[in-house]
Design a protein around this motif. Structure first.
Motif, PDB file in Angstrom:
ATOM      1  N   PHE A  32      11.953  -6.017  -0.833  1.00  0.00           N
ATOM      2  CA  PHE A  32      11.322  -7.301  -1.089  1.00  0.00           C
ATOM      3  C   PHE A  32      10.571  -7.256  -2.417  1.00  0.00           C
ATOM      4  O   PHE A  32      10.599  -8.211  -3.196  1.00  0.00           O
ATOM      5  CB  PHE A  32      10.352  -7.676   0.045  1.00  0.00           C
ATOM      6  CG  PHE A  32       9.625  -8.957  -0.236  1.00  0.00           C
ATOM      7  CD1 PHE A  32      10.229 -10.183   0.004  1.00  0.00           C
ATOM      8  CD2 PHE A  32       8.350  -8.940  -0.780  1.00  0.00           C
ATOM      9  CE1 PHE A  32       9.571 -11.367  -0.291  1.00  0.00           C
ATOM     10  CE2 PHE A  32       7.686 -10.122  -1.063  1.00  0.00           C
ATOM     11  CZ  PHE A  32       8.299 -11.337  -0.817  1.00  0.00           C
ATOM     12  N   GLN A  33       9.920  -6.135  -2.704  1.00  0.00           N
ATOM     13  CA  GLN A  33       9.154  -6.002  -3.942  1.00  0.00           C
ATOM     14  C   GLN A  33      10.073  -6.179  -5.159  1.00  0.00           C
ATOM     15  O   GLN A  33       9.715  -6.865  -6.105  1.00  0.00           O
ATOM     16  CB  GLN A  33       8.453  -4.650  -4.002  1.00  0.00           C
ATOM     17  CG  GLN A  33       7.584  -4.485  -5.223  1.00  0.00           C
ATOM     18  CD  GLN A  33       6.796  -3.188  -5.216  1.00  0.00           C
ATOM     19  OE1 GLN A  33       6.793  -2.450  -4.236  1.00  0.00           O
ATOM     20  NE2 GLN A  33       6.122  -2.911  -6.309  1.00  0.00           N
ATOM     21  N   GLY A  34      11.226  -5.582  -5.138  1.00  0.00           N
ATOM     22  CA  GLY A  34      12.182  -5.727  -6.241  1.00  0.00           C
ATOM     23  C   GLY A  34      12.665  -7.159  -6.386  1.00  0.00           C
ATOM     24  O   GLY A  34      12.777  -7.684  -7.498  1.00  0.00           O
ATOM     25  N   TRP A  35      12.957  -7.808  -5.248  1.00  0.00           N
ATOM     26  CA  TRP A  35      13.421  -9.191  -5.269  1.00  0.00           C
ATOM     27  C   TRP A  35      12.310 -10.112  -5.800  1.00  0.00           C
ATOM     28  O   TRP A  35      12.558 -10.971  -6.649  1.00  0.00           O
ATOM     29  CB  TRP A  35      13.841  -9.621  -3.860  1.00  0.00           C
ATOM     30  CG  TRP A  35      14.293 -11.036  -3.769  1.00  0.00           C
ATOM     31  CD1 TRP A  35      15.492 -11.544  -4.149  1.00  0.00           C
ATOM     32  CD2 TRP A  35      13.535 -12.140  -3.251  1.00  0.00           C
ATOM     33  NE1 TRP A  35      15.538 -12.895  -3.904  1.00  0.00           N
ATOM     34  CE2 TRP A  35      14.342 -13.286  -3.347  1.00  0.00           C
ATOM     35  CE3 TRP A  35      12.257 -12.260  -2.711  1.00  0.00           C
ATOM     36  CZ2 TRP A  35      13.917 -14.533  -2.931  1.00  0.00           C
ATOM     37  CZ3 TRP A  35      11.827 -13.509  -2.304  1.00  0.00           C
ATOM     38  CH2 TRP A  35      12.655 -14.633  -2.408  1.00  0.00           C
TER      39      TRP A  35
ATOM     40  N   ILE B 295       0.896 -12.826  -0.972  1.00  0.00           N
ATOM     41  CA  ILE B 295      -0.127 -13.037  -2.002  1.00  0.00           C
ATOM     42  C   ILE B 295      -1.108 -11.869  -2.015  1.00  0.00           C
ATOM     43  O   ILE B 295      -1.449 -11.351  -3.084  1.00  0.00           O
ATOM     44  CB  ILE B 295      -0.851 -14.378  -1.778  1.00  0.00           C
ATOM     45  CG1 ILE B 295       0.109 -15.536  -2.040  1.00  0.00           C
ATOM     46  CG2 ILE B 295      -2.086 -14.484  -2.667  1.00  0.00           C
ATOM     47  CD1 ILE B 295      -0.408 -16.903  -1.606  1.00  0.00           C
ATOM     48  N   ASP B 296      -1.555 -11.435  -0.845  1.00  0.00           N
ATOM     49  CA  ASP B 296      -2.523 -10.340  -0.767  1.00  0.00           C
ATOM     50  C   ASP B 296      -1.937  -9.007  -1.215  1.00  0.00           C
ATOM     51  O   ASP B 296      -2.566  -8.262  -1.958  1.00  0.00           O
ATOM     52  CB  ASP B 296      -3.050 -10.182   0.667  1.00  0.00           C
ATOM     53  CG  ASP B 296      -4.012 -11.288   1.050  1.00  0.00           C
ATOM     54  OD1 ASP B 296      -4.532 -11.974   0.153  1.00  0.00           O
ATOM     55  OD2 ASP B 296      -4.235 -11.473   2.269  1.00  0.00           O
ATOM     56  N   VAL B 297      -0.735  -8.697  -0.743  1.00  0.00           N
ATOM     57  CA  VAL B 297      -0.163  -7.367  -0.984  1.00  0.00           C
ATOM     58  C   VAL B 297       0.548  -7.273  -2.334  1.00  0.00           C
ATOM     59  O   VAL B 297       0.409  -6.285  -3.050  1.00  0.00           O
ATOM     60  CB  VAL B 297       0.793  -6.977   0.168  1.00  0.00           C
ATOM     61  CG1 VAL B 297       1.509  -5.670  -0.130  1.00  0.00           C
ATOM     62  CG2 VAL B 297       0.016  -6.880   1.465  1.00  0.00           C
ATOM     63  N   TYR B 298       1.314  -8.298  -2.708  1.00  0.00           N
ATOM     64  CA  TYR B 298       2.140  -8.234  -3.914  1.00  0.00           C
ATOM     65  C   TYR B 298       1.595  -9.076  -5.078  1.00  0.00           C
ATOM     66  O   TYR B 298       2.152  -9.039  -6.168  1.00  0.00           O
ATOM     67  CB  TYR B 298       3.568  -8.698  -3.598  1.00  0.00           C
ATOM     68  CG  TYR B 298       4.260  -7.819  -2.591  1.00  0.00           C
ATOM     69  CD1 TYR B 298       4.785  -6.592  -2.971  1.00  0.00           C
ATOM     70  CD2 TYR B 298       4.387  -8.213  -1.259  1.00  0.00           C
ATOM     71  CE1 TYR B 298       5.420  -5.777  -2.048  1.00  0.00           C
ATOM     72  CE2 TYR B 298       5.021  -7.408  -0.335  1.00  0.00           C
ATOM     73  CZ  TYR B 298       5.530  -6.192  -0.729  1.00  0.00           C
ATOM     74  OH  TYR B 298       6.161  -5.388   0.185  1.00  0.00           O
ATOM     75  N   GLY B 299       0.534  -9.821  -4.842  1.00  0.00           N
ATOM     76  CA  GLY B 299       0.016 -10.733  -5.867  1.00  0.00           C
ATOM     77  C   GLY B 299      -0.352 -10.061  -7.175  1.00  0.00           C
ATOM     78  O   GLY B 299       0.034 -10.526  -8.253  1.00  0.00           O
ATOM     79  N   ALA B 300      -1.095  -8.959  -7.115  1.00  0.00           N
ATOM     80  CA  ALA B 300      -1.526  -8.276  -8.338  1.00  0.00           C
ATOM     81  C   ALA B 300      -0.321  -7.712  -9.101  1.00  0.00           C
ATOM     82  O   ALA B 300      -0.267  -7.785 -10.339  1.00  0.00           O
ATOM     83  CB  ALA B 300      -2.508  -7.165  -8.001  1.00  0.00           C
ATOM     84  N   TYR B 301       0.644  -7.171  -8.368  1.00  0.00           N
ATOM     85  CA  TYR B 301       1.852  -6.624  -8.987  1.00  0.00           C
ATOM     86  C   TYR B 301       2.630  -7.723  -9.708  1.00  0.00           C
ATOM     87  O   TYR B 301       3.038  -7.561 -10.859  1.00  0.00           O
ATOM     88  CB  TYR B 301       2.706  -5.954  -7.904  1.00  0.00           C
ATOM     89  CG  TYR B 301       4.064  -5.507  -8.370  1.00  0.00           C
ATOM     90  CD1 TYR B 301       4.191  -4.430  -9.243  1.00  0.00           C
ATOM     91  CD2 TYR B 301       5.223  -6.146  -7.926  1.00  0.00           C
ATOM     92  CE1 TYR B 301       5.445  -4.008  -9.668  1.00  0.00           C
ATOM     93  CE2 TYR B 301       6.463  -5.732  -8.349  1.00  0.00           C
ATOM     94  CZ  TYR B 301       6.577  -4.659  -9.220  1.00  0.00           C
ATOM     95  OH  TYR B 301       7.811  -4.254  -9.646  1.00  0.00           O
ATOM     96  N   LEU B 302       2.820  -8.854  -9.032  1.00  0.00           N
ATOM     97  CA  LEU B 302       3.567  -9.962  -9.632  1.00  0.00           C
ATOM     98  C   LEU B 302       2.798 -10.552 -10.810  1.00  0.00           C
ATOM     99  O   LEU B 302       3.404 -10.934 -11.819  1.00  0.00           O
ATOM    100  CB  LEU B 302       3.855 -11.034  -8.580  1.00  0.00           C
ATOM    101  CG  LEU B 302       4.722 -10.575  -7.400  1.00  0.00           C
ATOM    102  CD1 LEU B 302       4.847 -11.686  -6.369  1.00  0.00           C
ATOM    103  CD2 LEU B 302       6.082 -10.104  -7.866  1.00  0.00           C
ATOM    104  N   GLN B 303       1.492 -10.607 -10.696  1.00  0.00           N
ATOM    105  CA  GLN B 303       0.692 -11.143 -11.797  1.00  0.00           C
ATOM    106  C   GLN B 303       0.781 -10.234 -13.036  1.00  0.00           C
ATOM    107  O   GLN B 303       0.800 -10.725 -14.157  1.00  0.00           O
ATOM    108  CB  GLN B 303      -0.759 -11.317 -11.372  1.00  0.00           C
ATOM    109  CG  GLN B 303      -1.574 -12.067 -12.399  1.00  0.00           C
ATOM    110  CD  GLN B 303      -2.960 -12.399 -11.908  1.00  0.00           C
ATOM    111  OE1 GLN B 303      -3.614 -11.571 -11.287  1.00  0.00           O
ATOM    112  NE2 GLN B 303      -3.403 -13.604 -12.206  1.00  0.00           N
ATOM    113  N   ALA B 304       0.848  -8.937 -12.840  1.00  0.00           N
ATOM    114  CA  ALA B 304       1.007  -8.015 -13.973  1.00  0.00           C
ATOM    115  C   ALA B 304       2.322  -8.282 -14.698  1.00  0.00           C
ATOM    116  O   ALA B 304       2.381  -8.262 -15.932  1.00  0.00           O
ATOM    117  CB  ALA B 304       0.944  -6.566 -13.483  1.00  0.00           C
TER     118      ALA B 304
END
Length: 189
Positions: free
Chosen positions: A71-74, A24-33
């Motif tokens: 993981f980011q791509g998945w 949530i902390d590291v990838y949250g903003a990216y996923l929300q975009a």
């Protein structure tokens, strides 16, 4: 145990909350975009979709294979698919209503205000057109106020097609010059 880039996946697999909090902390903003881009027409669904994405990552972490990609791509793929699901669901839930089905009524004061504005605009237009000869006034009124086709208005007034356009051109030029003069003397702001 503190989650970091090297161990957060294993923490999630073991059911440890620290792993998903790291995501949530590291990838949250990216996923929300990603989600906002897909759900721009239904922004009220973004938060629910994000919750489902993190829950999906939590429940389906075993389907993530480090050998196949990052993981980011998945996680981005999970986010895209979940956002598309939400968009499809929203499209199904929206019921199209025809204008005939709606009962449109202006409140009494809005109808009165509209009538007053229409009278004022009509009065201003008539005052402005009073600077033209009678035939040109009638032509301008038909073409610009009643939105009649110029050829049709000219035919009703006994004016040839070419003469209609000449009269409209000269009339606009005269009215424009008059408006500039009024603006210079401060009559119109």
């Amino acid at each position: 145990m503190k989650a970091d880039q090297t161990n957060f996946v294993s923490l999630i697999r073991r059911g440890r909350e620290e792993g998903i909090l790291y995501v949530i902390d590291v990838y949250g903003a990216y996923l929300q975009a990603i989600v906002r881009r897909r759900l721009f027409s239904v922004p009220y669904l973004v938060d629910d979709c994000m919750n489902d994405i993190f829950f999906g990552i939590w429940k389906n972490i075993d389907s993530f294979d480090e050998a196949k990609g990052s993981f980011q791509g998945w996680a981005a793929a999970v986010a895209r698919l979940k956002a598309i699901d939400y968009l499809r669901r929203a499209a199904r839930d929206l019921k199209t209503v025809s204008l005939d089905e709606l009962e449109w009524e202006l409140p009494q004061e809005d109808a009165a205000l509209a009538a007053i504005l229409e009278r004022e605009l009509s009065g201003e237009l008539k005052e402005l057109l009073s600077n033209l000869n009678e035939k040109d006034q009638e032509l301008f009124w038909r073409v610009y106020a009643e939105q009649e086709e110029p050829e049709q208005a000219g035919a009703r007034l006994g004016i040839t097609k070419n003469n209609v356009y000449v009269r409209l051109f000269r009339g606009k030029k005269k009215l424009r010059k008059l408006a500039e003069q009024r603006k210079e003397i401060g009559r119109w702001d």
